[in-house]
Design an enzyme around this catalytic site. Structure first.
Site, short mmCIF file in Angstrom:
data_model
loop_
_atom_site.label_atom_id
_atom_site.label_comp_id
_atom_site.label_asym_id
_atom_site.label_seq_id
_atom_site.Cartn_x
_atom_site.Cartn_y
_atom_site.Cartn_z
CG ASN A 1 -5.26 -2.22 -3.16
OD1 ASN A 1 -6.45 -2.27 -2.80
ND2 ASN A 1 -4.27 -1.04 -3.10
NE ARG A 2 -4.81 -8.84 0.05
CZ ARG A 2 -3.59 -9.61 0.43
NH1 ARG A 2 -3.27 -10.84 0.27
NH2 ARG A 2 -2.60 -8.99 0.88
CD GLU B 1 -7.18 0.35 -4.27
OE1 GLU B 1 -6.69 1.31 -4.24
OE2 GLU B 1 -7.16 -0.11 -5.55
CG ASP C 1 1.94 4.58 -9.37
OD1 ASP C 1 0.58 4.74 -9.47
OD2 ASP C 1 2.67 5.47 -8.78
#
Length: 309
Positions: A196-197, A199, A264
């Site tokens: 994600n952004r 991470e 997920d």
């Protein structure tokens, strides 16, 4: 663009490996503040258990119509038994490795008036014995599946992910990883990663423009030997980087109710779409659509192929 037909998806076999957890929800009413401390008093009216982490990825694969086998660690406890029962109920083939020394990972969420008030986590690093058992189970199951999905929540099940990726690559199995932490060299040789952004920022540092992000993303993709790097960017949609360049799709969520478990769903949809023969860009389109649907539901939920179609 049509989502793959049910007959095509039904034949797909997806191996999901990673941090398995039990998501517990306690729903209640809040009518007063505690006299002991300035906190709300929740009168619990209903309890619900759901599959979390890698187990939720497997559940999402099955909800989309594919076959899914789950490999992960649980303790010798009631929560581990509940996960096994929920997997059976969801149609997930559970190959769970029992850790004799550590309990099952649990996330307990307390909700009042549909709002999350508190989350309590129960977790400990897994034992070396259980990690060896997980690697052995993976080796036995690998050849029986079309695609491998690693769901890394940094809880320890994928401490030794490198040899697992190498083995999958050796058997020419596509490998999709949902990463954690800032050491992405662990995922070298995977087909794709889906940070994600936040991470992505932890892995490559911040960026000031789309051009700078593209440069950093492509550099990371090449360093790790990936086919694709997909960044999920919440309200900004998703961006994928491949050898042919960059593609972007805008967010479609009408109303964001709960983002837990959305990653997920995105990972599962990407895996199913790729296994069904769609291109990376097409797979991203459907993963984005699925993510947009699931954030409108409460808690760790799933999306069906019918909803996507």
């Amino acid at each position: 663009m049509m989502f793959p037909q049910a007959e095509r998806i039904a034949s797909l076999r997806i191996l999901v490996v990673g941090d398995v957890m039990l998501d517990r929800y306690w729903f209640g009413e809040v009518n007063r503040i505690s006299p002991e401390a300035p906190v709300p008093v929740v009168k619990v009216a209903r309890k619900e258990d759901r599959l979390g982490g890698a187990a939720n990825v497997a559940r999402n694969c099955v909800a989309l119509g594919a076959q899914a086998t789950l490999i992960g660690l649980v303790g010798q406890d009631e929560a581990g038994q509940t996960i096994a029962a929920l997997c059976k109920e969801a149609g997930v083939v559970a190959q769970l490795c029992h850790d004799q020394e550590q309990p099952t990972i649990q996330k307990l969420r307390v909700l009042g008036r549909q709002q999350q008030l508190l989350r309590v986590d129960f977790e400990n690093p897994p034992s070396a014995t259980s990690l060896a058992q997980l690697a052995q189970t993976f080796t036995q199951q690998l050849a029986l599946h079309d695609v491998v999905v690693f769901s890394d929540y940094a809880k320890g099940a994928l401490t030794s992910i490198e040899p697992l990726i190498a083995l999958a690559k050796q058997q020419h199995k596509p490998v999709l990883v949902d990463p954690k932490g800032d050491n992405y060299s662990r995922y070298y040789g995977a087909s794709s990663i889906t940070p994600n952004r936040l991470e992505m920022q932890q892995a490559v540092g911040s960026w000031q423009s789309e051009d700078e992000l593209t440069q950093k993303a492509q550099q990371l993709r090449q360093q790790l030997g990936l086919e694709a790097l997909l960044i999920t960017r919440s309200e900004q949609g998703m961006t994928i980087y491949t050898e042919t360049g960059r593609a972007h799709t805008v967010a479609q969520a009408q109303e964001v109710f709960d983002v837990s478990g959305a990653g997920d769903t995105v990972l599962a949809t990407l895996a199913v779409a790729r296994a069904a023969g769609l291109s990376w860009n097409e797979a991203m389109y459907w993963a984005n659509k699925a993510g947009s649907i699931v954030v409108g539901k409460l808690g760790t939920s799933t999306v069906t192929a019918e909803e996507l179609r």
